[in-house]
Design a protein around this motif. Sequence first.
Motif, PDB file in Angstrom:
ATOM      1  N   UNK A 620       0.831  -1.206   0.000  1.00 42.46           N
ATOM      2  CA  UNK A 620       0.000   0.000   0.000  1.00 42.46           C
ATOM      3  C   UNK A 620       0.860   1.249   0.000  1.00 42.46           C
ATOM      4  N   UNK A 621       1.969   1.209   0.744  1.00 41.33           N
ATOM      5  CA  UNK A 621       2.877   2.360   0.792  1.00 41.33           C
ATOM      6  C   UNK A 621       3.464   2.647  -0.583  1.00 41.33           C
ATOM      7  N   UNK A 622       3.819   1.597  -1.323  1.00 37.42           N
ATOM      8  CA  UNK A 622       4.376   1.792  -2.659  1.00 37.42           C
ATOM      9  C   UNK A 622       3.355   2.428  -3.594  1.00 37.42           C
ATOM     10  N   UNK A 623       2.116   1.945  -3.545  1.00 38.10           N
ATOM     11  CA  UNK A 623       1.079   2.522  -4.404  1.00 38.10           C
ATOM     12  C   UNK A 623       0.815   3.977  -4.026  1.00 38.10           C
ATOM     13  N   UNK A 624       0.813   4.243  -2.739  1.00 34.24           N
ATOM     14  CA  UNK A 624       0.541   5.603  -2.269  1.00 34.24           C
ATOM     15  C   UNK A 624       1.651   6.568  -2.701  1.00 34.24           C
ATOM     16  N   UNK A 625       2.893   6.143  -2.549  1.00 36.75           N
ATOM     17  CA  UNK A 625       4.000   7.003  -2.962  1.00 36.75           C
ATOM     18  C   UNK A 625       3.948   7.268  -4.458  1.00 36.75           C
ATOM     19  N   UNK A 626       3.588   6.249  -5.224  1.00 35.63           N
ATOM     20  CA  UNK A 626       3.483   6.439  -6.662  1.00 35.63           C
ATOM     21  C   UNK A 626       2.443   7.476  -7.042  1.00 35.63           C
ATOM     22  N   UNK A 627       1.339   7.525  -6.306  1.00 38.30           N
ATOM     23  CA  UNK A 627       0.292   8.517  -6.581  1.00 38.30           C
ATOM     24  C   UNK A 627       0.686   9.904  -6.088  1.00 38.30           C
ATOM     25  N   UNK A 628       1.285   9.977  -4.914  1.00 35.73           N
ATOM     26  CA  UNK A 628       1.634  11.280  -4.342  1.00 35.73           C
ATOM     27  C   UNK A 628       2.749  11.984  -5.111  1.00 35.73           C
ATOM     28  N   UNK A 629       3.574  11.224  -5.815  1.00 32.72           N
ATOM     29  CA  UNK A 629       4.655  11.844  -6.585  1.00 32.72           C
ATOM     30  C   UNK A 629       4.122  12.812  -7.640  1.00 32.72           C
ATOM     31  N   UNK A 630       2.892  12.612  -8.084  1.00 33.52           N
ATOM     32  CA  UNK A 630       2.298  13.474  -9.105  1.00 33.52           C
ATOM     33  C   UNK A 630       1.513  14.634  -8.499  1.00 33.52           C
ATOM     34  N   UNK A 631       1.540  14.788  -7.179  1.00 36.24           N
ATOM     35  CA  UNK A 631       0.801  15.853  -6.503  1.00 36.24           C
ATOM     36  C   UNK A 631       1.734  17.021  -6.223  1.00 36.24           C
ATOM     37  N   UNK A 632       1.531  18.188  -6.838  1.00 37.02           N
ATOM     38  CA  UNK A 632       2.410  19.347  -6.599  1.00 37.02           C
ATOM     39  C   UNK A 632       2.351  19.788  -5.138  1.00 37.02           C
ATOM     40  N   UNK A 633       3.498  20.158  -4.590  1.00 35.34           N
ATOM     41  CA  UNK A 633       3.556  20.680  -3.236  1.00 35.34           C
ATOM     42  C   UNK A 633       3.434  19.636  -2.152  1.00 35.34           C
ATOM     43  N   UNK A 634       3.486  18.349  -2.518  1.00 33.16           N
ATOM     44  CA  UNK A 634       3.381  17.266  -1.539  1.00 33.16           C
ATOM     45  C   UNK A 634       4.729  16.557  -1.441  1.00 33.16           C
ATOM     46  N   UNK A 635       5.282  16.513  -0.230  1.00 33.50           N
ATOM     47  CA  UNK A 635       6.549  15.833   0.008  1.00 33.50           C
ATOM     48  C   UNK A 635       6.277  14.492   0.690  1.00 33.50           C
ATOM     49  N   UNK A 636       6.943  13.442   0.233  1.00 35.76           N
ATOM     50  CA  UNK A 636       6.742  12.104   0.781  1.00 35.76           C
ATOM     51  C   UNK A 636       7.997  11.703   1.544  1.00 35.76           C
ATOM     52  N   UNK A 637       7.825  11.346   2.806  1.00 39.21           N
ATOM     53  CA  UNK A 637       8.954  10.952   3.652  1.00 39.21           C
ATOM     54  C   UNK A 637       8.718   9.540   4.154  1.00 39.21           C
ATOM     55  N   UNK A 638       9.633   8.629   3.839  1.00 34.70           N
ATOM     56  CA  UNK A 638       9.547   7.261   4.338  1.00 34.70           C
ATOM     57  C   UNK A 638      10.264   7.182   5.686  1.00 34.70           C
TER      58      UNK A 638
END
Length: 683
Positions: A620-638
Amino acid sequence: MGVGDVSKRILLGRKLRSAQLGETLLPKRIALPVFASDALSSVAYAPDEVFIMLAIAGATQYVWSWKIAIAVALVMMAVIASYRQNVHAYPSGGGDYEVATVNLGRTAGMTVASALLVDYVLTVAVSISSGAQYAAAAIPAFQHHEATVASVLVLLLMAMNLRGIRESGSFFAVPTYLFMFAILGMCAYGFIEMAYGTLPLVESADLEIAPKEGWDEPLTTFGLMILLARAFSSGCAALTGVEAISNGVPAFKRPKSQNAATTLLLLGMIAITMIVSVIVLAKQMGLKYVDPHELERLTRNGEALPDNFDQHTVIAQIARAIFQDFSPGFYFVVTVTGIILVLAANTAFNGFPVLGSILAQDGLAPRALGARGDRLAYSNGIVFLALMAIALIVAFDAEVTKLIQLYIVGVFVSFNLSQLGMIRHWTRHLETERDPAERRRMMRSRIINAIGLSFTAVVLVVVLLTKFLAGAWIAILAMAFFFAVMKGIKGHYDKVAGELAADDEDSILPTRVHAIVLVSKLHKPTLRALAFAKATRPNALEGVYVSVDQKDTARLLEEWDDRNTGIPLKVLHSPYREVVKPIVEYAAAIRRANPRGVVAVYIPEYVVGRWWEQFLHNQTALRLKGRLLFSPGVMVISVPYQLRSSEIALEREQREDQRVRPGDLRRGRVSDRSDRQTRKTRK
């Protein structure tokens, strides 16, 4: 060490440090078979093609065979002399591509690169397909499965080259030298017999050849010119592979240019001697040879040959006649010839990856092609070449007669542009050079390149006129495709570089940081992520939970209140049991409310040590990161949390790194004291 690492270690061997690159460089005795196998192997099929073309008008035209051999030899001598100038002037390994780019511009360089890429792929496809046909002739079980056999052979060559150029070169050196010994020895013995008047006839000497329809009338001057041009263009297949040395100069030991030039000279002398000798002997021994698909044109005493008649190759017929009283000699010649046809593809496996790495550096190819693998070879280029060759072999069902028509167009395009570029190179340097001795050397080199250009230009015109409709148009179309792809890749990299260029706006800080920590359960990974997010001191911090089950939600809320983390928990209800979409929409909503701020999404993740555990966690984390990468202004931290299995894997890796391997002490990678300490610890 995981299963993947163990498999790589078995197939490829131990990893090499970047500092060990010098250990992979080749001396001339290894470089010759590595880079010359393609040009030398053409002796196995170029004479066949010459006799096939001349046979169109009947066996009477074989009188021109030795003259065509001389013409091919003259062209090869001119090309060899020209490329000796190239390796001295441009020793970096760019070869024809670098010469054309520097002296004629980017478009010419891309044209040369596309031509060479096509030629390398065809070299593998033609050589391996020819070897597969030899194998099918020797082993009946392989008949009608030539494409499969050829594909397997390509994969084996790929695996060998992934182990490194020096290891693959040492492995291929012995068969290549045996091939040279076999052909030169056979021809020398044949000429001795010819001098004594005891030269035997080949098995096809008593056959007659019926001219093809339209060629049965006495040839006009124009018709004869067309016939000789077709035979000459087919014989020029012997020149393929000459350019590989100019692309492989970095692989030579120092002095690189001098060693490469010497290897080129040796290649030219050996290849010319072999092809001229084979053609002359075949003519003197009464050879009759036609297209394998037109055996009905062969007759004996005016009668058709039986249906099971098998036409052996030119070299096989010569060897059988010369060694008629010594069968091991015949089998030795035929065996090493079949082997060299397979190994000829190794030249492309050494040239293509180097060219690909240079194109990657110039932004004309994916940057992955410029990366060295565990064994310091350009692994991605090797794999890419193998896959393309297999696709071509399968598409043409490993039929050499079809693939050969696509051959040599690309290499003569690169020959011409390279020689033209070298002429411009010497002309430019002559404008500034004042030393008389150096000027004489440059003028001599320019004359050599001008002669080479004249010869290769004539051959290119002949090849295009005689082979275009027979299949050469496919090679030209492939060159145009590679050209367009390289131009597109260059445009993409330039566009990305422009977008990534830093400016004054990049120093502006965001007005607000809204941090959200994804919560699935209230366990150690979640608490670690909450603590880390809190330590970064965002403007706003909250946990986010996606509710898909009311009982689980109520239980989590109760635990959250009991833990009293001091951080609010946001519950996103998902009636359709989706997890990723609600989080993406919530992060986007926060961003819209504050366009100048950023949303920091903290994702707890498990770190596992066994390969099969990867499939059981973090999906689920992998799918979520893949989607959030296309969201401007959103930073993803593992936020990683190491499970016990990851610690075991780390300990195993550390033990492997500390292990003293054979030869480490001699190479200075471990001190004598540490070696003794390691042995003592083991005891």
